[in-house]
Design an enzyme around this catalytic site. Structure first.
Site, short mmCIF file in Angstrom:
data_model
loop_
_atom_site.label_atom_id
_atom_site.label_comp_id
_atom_site.label_asym_id
_atom_site.label_seq_id
_atom_site.Cartn_x
_atom_site.Cartn_y
_atom_site.Cartn_z
NE ARG A 230 -4.27 -1.52 0.12
CZ ARG A 230 -4.33 -2.60 -0.91
NH1 ARG A 230 -3.14 -2.98 -1.50
NH2 ARG A 230 -5.29 -3.32 -0.77
CG ASP A 254 1.53 -2.73 -8.22
OD1 ASP A 254 1.40 -2.15 -9.56
OD2 ASP A 254 0.69 -3.19 -7.77
CD GLU A 259 -2.81 3.18 -5.36
OE1 GLU A 259 -1.69 2.81 -5.20
OE2 GLU A 259 -3.84 2.10 -5.56
CG HIS A 291 -3.11 -1.32 -6.76
ND1 HIS A 291 -3.16 -0.30 -5.55
CD2 HIS A 291 -3.34 -2.50 -6.46
CE1 HIS A 291 -3.34 -1.28 -4.80
NE2 HIS A 291 -3.59 -2.35 -4.92
P1 NAI Z 1 -1.27 -11.62 4.99
O1 NAI Z 1 -2.20 -10.86 5.99
O2 NAI Z 1 -1.06 -12.78 4.43
O3 NAI Z 1 0.26 -10.99 5.67
C1 NAI Z 1 0.38 -9.91 6.08
C2 NAI Z 1 1.79 -10.08 7.11
O4 NAI Z 1 1.88 -8.84 7.53
C3 NAI Z 1 1.05 -10.88 8.40
O5 NAI Z 1 2.25 -11.80 8.48
C4 NAI Z 1 1.24 -9.84 9.40
O6 NAI Z 1 1.69 -10.13 10.51
C5 NAI Z 1 2.19 -8.78 8.93
N1 NAI Z 1 2.35 -7.39 9.65
C6 NAI Z 1 1.29 -7.02 10.28
N2 NAI Z 1 1.85 -5.99 10.99
C7 NAI Z 1 3.07 -5.77 10.48
C8 NAI Z 1 4.08 -4.63 10.98
N3 NAI Z 1 3.75 -3.75 11.67
N4 NAI Z 1 5.20 -4.98 10.20
C9 NAI Z 1 5.55 -6.02 9.67
N5 NAI Z 1 4.81 -6.98 9.38
C10 NAI Z 1 3.41 -6.86 9.69
O7 NAI Z 1 -1.45 -10.42 3.86
P2 NAI Z 1 -0.96 -10.63 2.27
O8 NAI Z 1 -2.04 -11.47 1.54
O9 NAI Z 1 0.56 -11.37 2.47
O10 NAI Z 1 -0.94 -9.21 1.62
C11 NAI Z 1 -0.12 -8.34 2.20
C12 NAI Z 1 -0.53 -7.10 1.61
O11 NAI Z 1 -0.38 -6.76 0.11
C13 NAI Z 1 -2.15 -6.59 1.75
O12 NAI Z 1 -2.32 -6.24 3.03
C14 NAI Z 1 -2.20 -5.68 0.54
O13 NAI Z 1 -2.09 -4.59 1.14
C15 NAI Z 1 -1.22 -5.99 -0.21
N6 NAI Z 1 -1.81 -6.19 -1.70
C16 NAI Z 1 -1.35 -5.83 -2.82
C17 NAI Z 1 -1.95 -5.90 -3.97
C18 NAI Z 1 -1.63 -5.39 -5.20
O14 NAI Z 1 -2.10 -5.45 -6.23
N7 NAI Z 1 -0.37 -4.59 -5.31
C19 NAI Z 1 -2.90 -7.16 -4.15
C20 NAI Z 1 -3.07 -8.01 -2.84
C21 NAI Z 1 -2.40 -7.39 -1.75
#
Ligand code: NAI
Length: 327
Positions: A230, A254, A259, A291
């Protein structure tokens, strides 16, 4: 079910229209984003389907609630753009928690490879019969340290890819995953030791501007920053300063803090009023994509299927496994 579908693009229709027909649902596709001015158009529908750059504030929630919308179906994983607290007791919120972690992790890798070896510049050059390679030198990724911030579903796939490049993988996550072949460390240590930093954590109040002047100051000279999570994880002013001072050697983005007025739109005939975005686009070592990390065939299909399943579960009164609730 009658579904008001906001911020529609042609590729949304391709995946959602046939599925809606199978379920016997009626979808009204709105081109515009969901925000205070467009929320009233949800009157007469049961469900609102929204995406990453819709602005679902408390005011929007109130309008949807007044319009008797029972479900807000986010067709994405992140929900930082929804006021979840305001939704409590008024409207239920579901999302698609995981549709293709590989899609996003592979795009992060694509950004890393491109920024490092400047293939986007080489492409432009050779098309113009310019076969000079001056300025295109990169580094071997092999044996370099990559720091992954957030080792959830996407971060773990990215770690696998980095292992494939024979990189040393450092990681920071307040909730470390068990049995992962990475070296967990503190955020400060990761920042200080990484040659490449890739962000894979959600945007929360704890992670807002996790990359700022202070963290950039501690980074290695020439670090490559990749952000597919994000935009607001990175303080744009600090990033610009880091690029200008050459502390940051390259950035693959990305996502971008501001954005929402730009990404997903064709503005090629317009002037970009956002000076920070325009400045970022002017750097030869910055690659911005709009994105699109999620945007694969597999991911689009999974998003449509899970969104429709979420709506169907809501309709039939089942347990909403993908519900998002306020903590
Ligand atoms: P997920 O929920 O599986 O993993 C997120 C991880 O971040 C978790 O392990 C969590 O413990 C960790 N986390 C939480 N707070 C944190 C902190 N303060 N410092 C470090 N790590 C922390 O989510 P997933 O599926 O891996 O997605 C991650 C992010 O990717 C989403 O939240 C979304 O913002 C972004 N995303 C972007 C897309 C795009 O098209 N550019 C598409 C899908 C997701």
């Amino acid at each position: 079910m009658k579904i008001a579908f906001y911020d529609t693009k042609p590729y949304d229709r391709i995946w959602f229209e046939p599925l809606a027909a199978e379920y016997g649902y009626k979808i009204k596709f709105f081109d515009y984003k969901l925000h205070v001015d467009t929320a009233p158009l949800s009157a007469g529908y049961d469900v609102v389907c929204a995406f990453v750059n819709d602005i679902i504030s408390d005011e929007v929630i109130d309008i949807l609630h007044k319009n008797k919308i029972g479900l807000l179906a986010m067709r994405c994983a992140g929900y930082n753009n929804v006021d979840i607290k305001a939704a409590e007791g008024k409207i239920r919120v579901v999302r698609v928690p995981s549709y293709s972690p590989a899609a996003v992790a592979e795009h992060a890798a694509a950004l890393l490879l491109s920024v490092n070896r400047k293939t986007y510049r080489a492409y432009i050059r050779t098309r113009d019969n310019n076969f000079s390679i001056n300025g295109l030198m990169g580094i071997d990724l092999k044996e370099k340290a990559v720091g992954i911030i957030g080792t959830g579903k996407i971060g773990q796939v990215f770690a696998d890819i980095a292992h494939g490049f024979r990189m040393r993988v450092l990681a920071y996550d307040p909730y470390p995953a068990q049995g992962l072949d990475v070296e967990y460390t503190t955020l400060d240590d990761l920042i200080a030791r990484s040659d490449v930093i890739s962000l894979h954590c959600p945007l929360t109040k704890d992670t807002h501007h996790i990359i700022n002047n202070e963290t950039i100051e501690k980074m290695k000279d020439g670090v490559i920053l990749i952000n597919t999570s994000r935009g607001a994880l990175v303080n744009t002013d600090a990033l610009l300063e880091g690029l200008k001072s050459k502390k940051i050697g390259g950035a693959g983005l990305d996502v971008y803090e501001e954005e929402s007025d730009y990404f997903f739109e064709d503005l090629s005939n317009d002037i970009i009023p956002d000076d920070d975005l325009a400045r970022l686009l002017s750097f030869p070592n910055v690659l911005i994509t709009s994105h699109q990390a999620f945007f694969t065939r597999e991911a689009m299909q999974a998003i449509a299927i899970v969104t429709m399943e979420n709506i169907h579960t809501f309709e039939t009164g089942g347990a909403l496994d993908n519900e998002v609730v306020a903590h």
